[in-house]
Design a protein around this motif. Sequence first.
Motif, PDB file in Angstrom:
ATOM      1  N   ALA A  48      20.950 -18.133 -52.359  1.00  0.00           N
ATOM      2  CA  ALA A  48      21.800 -18.927 -51.468  1.00  0.00           C
ATOM      3  C   ALA A  48      22.110 -20.298 -52.052  1.00  0.00           C
ATOM      4  CB  ALA A  48      21.137 -19.074 -50.104  1.00  0.00           C
ATOM      5  N   PRO A  54      32.526 -22.676 -47.932  1.00  0.00           N
ATOM      6  CA  PRO A  54      32.286 -22.018 -46.639  1.00  0.00           C
ATOM      7  C   PRO A  54      32.566 -20.519 -46.648  1.00  0.00           C
ATOM      8  CG  PRO A  54      33.459 -24.089 -46.330  1.00  0.00           C
ATOM      9  CD  PRO A  54      33.424 -23.836 -47.804  1.00  0.00           C
ATOM     10  N   PHE A  57      29.672 -18.738 -48.054  1.00  0.00           N
ATOM     11  CA  PHE A  57      28.576 -18.864 -47.089  1.00  0.00           C
ATOM     12  C   PHE A  57      28.695 -17.804 -46.001  1.00  0.00           C
ATOM     13  CE2 PHE A  57      26.952 -20.502 -43.060  1.00  0.00           C
ATOM     14  CZ  PHE A  57      25.649 -20.822 -43.400  1.00  0.00           C
ATOM     15  N   VAL A  61      26.066 -14.692 -45.489  1.00  0.00           N
ATOM     16  CA  VAL A  61      25.345 -14.571 -44.220  1.00  0.00           C
ATOM     17  C   VAL A  61      25.581 -13.197 -43.612  1.00  0.00           C
ATOM     18  CG1 VAL A  61      25.319 -15.371 -41.818  1.00  0.00           C
ATOM     19  CG2 VAL A  61      25.226 -17.024 -43.665  1.00  0.00           C
ATOM     20  N   THR A 155      21.544 -16.785 -41.200  1.00  0.00           N
ATOM     21  CA  THR A 155      22.216 -18.092 -41.162  1.00  0.00           C
ATOM     22  C   THR A 155      21.249 -19.207 -41.516  1.00  0.00           C
ATOM     23  OG1 THR A 155      23.728 -17.273 -39.451  1.00  0.00           O
ATOM     24  CG2 THR A 155      23.553 -19.658 -39.723  1.00  0.00           C
ATOM     25  N   LEU A 156      20.034 -19.128 -40.988  1.00  0.00           N
ATOM     26  CA  LEU A 156      19.022 -20.149 -41.251  1.00  0.00           C
ATOM     27  C   LEU A 156      18.670 -20.214 -42.732  1.00  0.00           C
ATOM     28  CD1 LEU A 156      16.899 -22.205 -40.243  1.00  0.00           C
ATOM     29  CD2 LEU A 156      15.339 -20.278 -39.907  1.00  0.00           C
ATOM     30  N   GLY A 159      21.599 -21.021 -45.045  1.00  0.00           N
ATOM     31  CA  GLY A 159      21.901 -22.437 -44.862  1.00  0.00           C
ATOM     32  C   GLY A 159      20.916 -23.332 -45.579  1.00  0.00           C
ATOM     33  N   ALA A 162      21.597 -22.973 -49.376  1.00  0.00           N
ATOM     34  CA  ALA A 162      22.839 -23.638 -49.771  1.00  0.00           C
ATOM     35  C   ALA A 162      22.687 -25.152 -49.722  1.00  0.00           C
ATOM     36  CB  ALA A 162      23.976 -23.193 -48.853  1.00  0.00           C
ATOM     37  N   SER A 163      22.012 -25.662 -48.687  1.00  0.00           N
ATOM     38  CA  SER A 163      21.791 -27.107 -48.575  1.00  0.00           C
ATOM     39  C   SER A 163      20.908 -27.612 -49.711  1.00  0.00           C
ATOM     40  CB  SER A 163      21.145 -27.435 -47.222  1.00  0.00           C
ATOM     41  OG  SER A 163      21.989 -27.045 -46.162  1.00  0.00           O
TER      42      SER A 163
END
Length: 214
Positions: A48, A54, A57, A61, A155-156, A159, A162-163
Amino acid sequence: MLIEEPLSALAQLPTPLVIAAAGGLALAECTLGLGFVVPGESGLLIAAAAVTNPAIFVIMVSVVAACATVGDTLGFWLGHRFGHRLRETRIVEKIGSQHWDRAADLLHRRGVGAVFVGRFLPVVRTLTPAAAGASDLEFKRFLPASALGALCWSTLHVGIGASAGASARYIEDVLGRASWIVLTVAVMVVGGVILWRRFRTRDSSPQKPLERAR
């Protein structure tokens, strides 16, 4: 840079390959027994980290959630086929029978909600679908809870990955610029010290007397 190099190598892989790898890791993580052979969750976070926009992403997901739901479904049908005999199998014993008991107790207390909650519990996540299949829980009730839990879990984790990747690239960029600034300042300081010492040496050296004019 230590962080940038592996991220760059990962980002250079074809995007469909990275997404497929993330889905495969999620499938392994959520399938009975495979999550202890393949580091699915940590591998998913690494994959990820390559997310850069986006659209990727959302796709990652969705793929990870779908693969996680498939893994849960396989576990459910194994539990439905073999029942509570799975608890005595070598796979479950290796994972830990106490985790099976914890999953069964969670199902007993929370019902279908345990399928959603169990998704976020390490180890129990792998055993909850099989324990649900071994119980009286109907598949038509199991599947929506599993899919919703998989979507939230996906998603968690995507995310977070990716962050982390974006933060690592930002930090590397900032440190890269900062290193040039520090190097420039260091060169200026060293140069200033050298010049100051030369002038000081010249000022402190004894001056020769002037020769008398003949």
